[in-house]
Design an enzyme around this catalytic site. Structure first.
Site, short mmCIF file in Angstrom:
data_model
loop_
_atom_site.label_atom_id
_atom_site.label_comp_id
_atom_site.label_asym_id
_atom_site.label_seq_id
_atom_site.Cartn_x
_atom_site.Cartn_y
_atom_site.Cartn_z
N LYS A 173 0.87 -1.18 0.00
CA LYS A 173 0.00 0.00 0.00
C LYS A 173 0.90 1.23 0.00
O LYS A 173 1.45 1.62 1.02
CB LYS A 173 -0.90 -0.01 1.25
CG LYS A 173 -1.94 1.08 1.23
CD LYS A 173 -1.55 2.10 2.28
CE LYS A 173 -2.28 3.39 2.20
NZ LYS A 173 -1.61 4.45 1.44
N GLU A 248 9.90 1.75 10.43
CA GLU A 248 10.95 2.71 10.03
C GLU A 248 10.31 4.08 10.13
O GLU A 248 9.54 4.47 9.25
CB GLU A 248 11.40 2.44 8.59
CG GLU A 248 12.01 1.07 8.35
CD GLU A 248 13.43 0.96 8.84
OE1 GLU A 248 14.02 1.99 9.21
OE2 GLU A 248 13.95 -0.16 8.87
N CYS A 282 14.21 10.85 5.62
CA CYS A 282 14.21 10.54 7.05
C CYS A 282 15.62 10.58 7.66
O CYS A 282 15.77 10.84 8.85
CB CYS A 282 13.58 9.18 7.29
SG CYS A 282 14.38 7.91 6.30
N GLU A 382 11.58 16.88 13.41
CA GLU A 382 12.03 16.70 12.03
C GLU A 382 11.42 17.81 11.17
O GLU A 382 10.21 18.03 11.20
CB GLU A 382 11.48 15.33 11.59
CG GLU A 382 11.95 14.83 10.29
CD GLU A 382 11.31 13.46 9.98
OE1 GLU A 382 10.12 13.26 10.27
OE2 GLU A 382 12.02 12.60 9.44
P1 NAP Z 1 2.56 8.93 7.18
O1 NAP Z 1 1.53 9.96 7.20
O2 NAP Z 1 2.80 8.11 8.39
O3 NAP Z 1 2.22 8.00 5.91
C1 NAP Z 1 2.99 6.88 5.59
C2 NAP Z 1 2.07 5.80 5.02
O4 NAP Z 1 1.13 5.39 6.04
C3 NAP Z 1 1.23 6.26 3.82
O5 NAP Z 1 1.08 5.18 2.93
C4 NAP Z 1 -0.09 6.60 4.49
O6 NAP Z 1 -1.20 6.51 3.60
C5 NAP Z 1 -0.19 5.51 5.53
N1 NAP Z 1 -1.10 5.80 6.63
C6 NAP Z 1 -1.52 6.98 7.11
N2 NAP Z 1 -2.37 6.81 8.14
C7 NAP Z 1 -2.51 5.47 8.32
C8 NAP Z 1 -3.27 4.66 9.21
N3 NAP Z 1 -4.05 5.19 10.15
N4 NAP Z 1 -3.16 3.31 9.11
C9 NAP Z 1 -2.37 2.76 8.17
N5 NAP Z 1 -1.63 3.48 7.28
C10 NAP Z 1 -1.69 4.82 7.36
O7 NAP Z 1 3.99 9.51 6.82
P2 NAP Z 1 4.36 10.75 5.89
O8 NAP Z 1 4.29 11.97 6.71
O9 NAP Z 1 3.61 10.70 4.61
O10 NAP Z 1 5.88 10.36 5.54
C11 NAP Z 1 6.96 11.05 6.06
C12 NAP Z 1 7.49 10.37 7.33
O11 NAP Z 1 8.06 9.13 6.98
C13 NAP Z 1 8.59 11.17 7.96
O12 NAP Z 1 8.45 11.22 9.35
C14 NAP Z 1 9.83 10.38 7.61
O13 NAP Z 1 10.90 10.56 8.49
C15 NAP Z 1 9.33 8.99 7.60
N6 NAP Z 1 10.23 8.14 6.83
C16 NAP Z 1 10.98 7.21 7.51
C17 NAP Z 1 11.87 6.42 6.82
C18 NAP Z 1 12.71 5.39 7.53
O14 NAP Z 1 13.25 4.51 6.87
N7 NAP Z 1 12.85 5.46 8.84
C19 NAP Z 1 11.99 6.54 5.43
C20 NAP Z 1 11.21 7.50 4.78
C21 NAP Z 1 10.32 8.30 5.50
P3 NAP Z 1 -1.73 7.81 2.80
O15 NAP Z 1 -0.59 8.30 1.99
O16 NAP Z 1 -2.82 7.23 1.95
O17 NAP Z 1 -2.18 8.80 3.82
#
Ligand code: NAP
Length: 478
Positions: A173, A248, A282, A382
């Site tokens: 997903k 992650e 990240c 962040e």
């Molecule tokens: P996010 O809001 O957590 O979204 C990530 C994924 O989770 C998306 O596919 C999102 O779907 C889905 N999602 C959202 N709410 C959910 C729920 N209640 N249940 C299940 N899935 C759900 O993260 P983001 O803000 O887009 O991404 C940036 C973050 O990712 C940053 O904090 C970054 O540091 C972190 N990141 C970490 C790494 C690592 O390897 N540690 C790598 C890259 C990024 P939708 O898009 O459909 O909302």
């Protein structure tokens, strides 16, 4: 206009309600296509197909699974330009970076095509002569994979490659902003000839899909990359079915420059680790700590380099593309404004702006802030944007204290030419990854992952495949 579809049980198709999600280009906010939305019934079907196909996939030899991964690797490289263009179109990063992402993603397919055949167990020395003791590794089962938009391809390939090599089936997903790269990739999955139900793609309401994944007894593992907030929620939901989880999550990387560092290397490392993907990484440097005696020299060299960076369309000669959306842009602006209101000095940039007569996507100038103090938001959260906040320190102990003063623990970097200090500081940093004299650390053979609020689990190398295996002990009386 590109029209992406779901991929369930070896078939591309629409969702049950024939709904579509519009996908927009973050540079000009123009629509570029749409992606089919999965309803609950579609997601449940994907889950049951993953469970059904797992019964056969786990019995294939690691050599057979590896051959398919290798075929997919070849197809990805043959199609790298098409995939990269889609990444730039829906995510915004410069095309050269998008090509780098495709190659990076492909490197995991190639690594795990080979790593699968190295899975091994143990024969233990038995307690009694009448006993034999054996330990084997088996795939954990079908896996749900949820990923963010900042690396639309690499984030899920880094998970699916070891999962498939281990004998697990996967349902992916991707993020709602970047589903079309996943769709393009799945056309190659289809061409490679994976058996039906082994790799599947669903897009749609994240809350509903997440809930179905977490409630499904048959999905035995969830691998998530994204925000710490959603990661915590999934971890809580996983308790009901006692699923294995890898998280992650967010980072807040420090980059420390000691007085004995090679300054040119340190400046280049700051550029490499901060401005890639417009800082939306990240493991991006989020705090720069510089020893007081070399602060003016470091700042002068850094500003010289930063002044040459350009933000704009990813399809033109620019160093950075747009920020993904308004929310991301507002967070960056808030961090800059908060720092300036609390006494930071604006050394470069500081402005965000919009394309096309104030109607297009959001760009942010490369920005450098001096005189940063620990109470500022930018030192606590962040930023996910192209901002370098610089603070000064006087001793190694102080640098380590500031660097570790965060709930996050993903990546960290430091620069020194002193071997003893290099060992002391790398051992003292409370992070899952440390870069010494380099701002680029991620690669297929190395364990990628964090500690504390940055999550747990590792991706890459033999550590990565362990996440998709469980250990079975077999005691035999003879
Ligand atoms: P996010 O809001 O957590 O979204 C990530 C994924 O989770 C998306 O596919 C999102 O779907 C889905 N999602 C959202 N709410 C959910 C729920 N209640 N249940 C299940 N899935 C759900 O993260 P983001 O803000 O887009 O991404 C940036 C973050 O990712 C940053 O904090 C970054 O540091 C972190 N990141 C970490 C790494 C690592 O390897 N540690 C790598 C890259 C990024 P939708 O898009 O459909 O909302």
């Amino acid at each position: 206009m590109k029209k992406g579809q779901l991929y369930i049980n070896g078939q591309f198709r629409e969702g049950a309600d024939k709904q579509h999600l519009e996908v927009i280009n973050p540079y000009d906010l123009e629509p570029i296509g749409s992606q089919s939305v999965a309803e609950g019934s579609d997601v449940r079907q994907a889950v049951s197909c993953a469970a059904e196909s797992f019964k056969r996939w786990k019995k294939q030899s690691a050599y057979e699974r590896g051959a398919l991964l290798r075929k997919l690797y070849d197809l990805v490289l043959e199609n790298e330009e098409r995939l990269a263009k889609m990444i730039t179109l829906e995510q915004g990063k410069p095309l050269s970076e998008a090509i780098g992402e495709v190659r990076y993603a492909a490197s995991y397919l190639s690594w795990y095509a080979e790593e699968g055949i190295r899975i091994k167990g143990d024969i233990l020395e038995p307690t009694h002569k009448t006993m034999r003791m054996q330990v084997i590794k088996q795939p954990v089962g079908p896996v749900g994979i949820i990923t963010p938009w900042n690396f639309p391809l690499a984030m899920f390939v880094r998970k699916m490659a070891p999962a498939l090599a281990a004998g697990c089936t996967v349902i992916i997903k991707p993020a709602e902003q970047t589903p079309l790269t996943a769709y393009e990739f799945f056309r190659l999955v289809d061409e490679a000839g994976f058996p039906d139900g082994v790799c599947q793609l669903v897009t749609g309401d994240p809350v509903e899909i997440g809930k179905i994944f977490m409630e499904a007894e048959s999905l035995r593992k969830i691998s998530f990359t994204g925000s710490t907030e959603v990661g915590k929620l999934l971890m809580a939901q996983s308790a009901e079915t006692v699923k294995k989880v890898s998280l992650e999550l967010g980072g807040h990387a420090p980059l420390i420059v000691f007085a004995d560092a090679d300054l040119d290397k340190a400046v280049q490392g700051t550029i490499d680790s901060k401005f890639r993907n417009c800082g939306q990484v990240c493991i991006a440097t989020n705090r720069v700590l510089v020893e007081k005696s070399i602060l003016p020299a470091y700042q002068e060299k850094l500003l010289e380099k930063v002044a040459s960076l350009k933000a704009g369309s990813g399809f033109e000669e620019n160093d950075m593309g747009p920020v993904i959306d308004r929310q991301g842009y507002e967070k960056i602006s808030e961090h800059v404004d908060d720092a300036l209101n609390r006494g930071a000095n604006l050394l470069f940039g500081g402005q965000g702006y919009r394309q096309k007569d104030n109607q297009g996507g959001y760009l942010f100038q490369p920005t450098v802030l001096g005189n940063i103090s620990e109470d500022m938001k930018i030192m606590q959260e962040e930023t996910f944007g192209p901002v370098v906040p610089i603070t000064a320190f006087e001793t190694e102990e102080e640098a380590l204290r500031i660097a570790n003063q965060t709930p996050f623990g993903l990546a960290s970097y430091f620069y020194t030419e002193n071997i003893s200090r290099a060992i002391r500081v790398s051992e003292g940093l409370e992070f899952g990854m440390v870069g010494i004299n380099t701002g680029r650390i991620s690669s297929a053979q190395a364990p990628f992952g964090g500690v504390k609020a940055s999550g747990f689990g590792r991706e890459g190398g033999y550590y990565g495949i362990e996440e998709y295996l469980h250990t079975k002990y077999i005691g035999t009386g003879i």
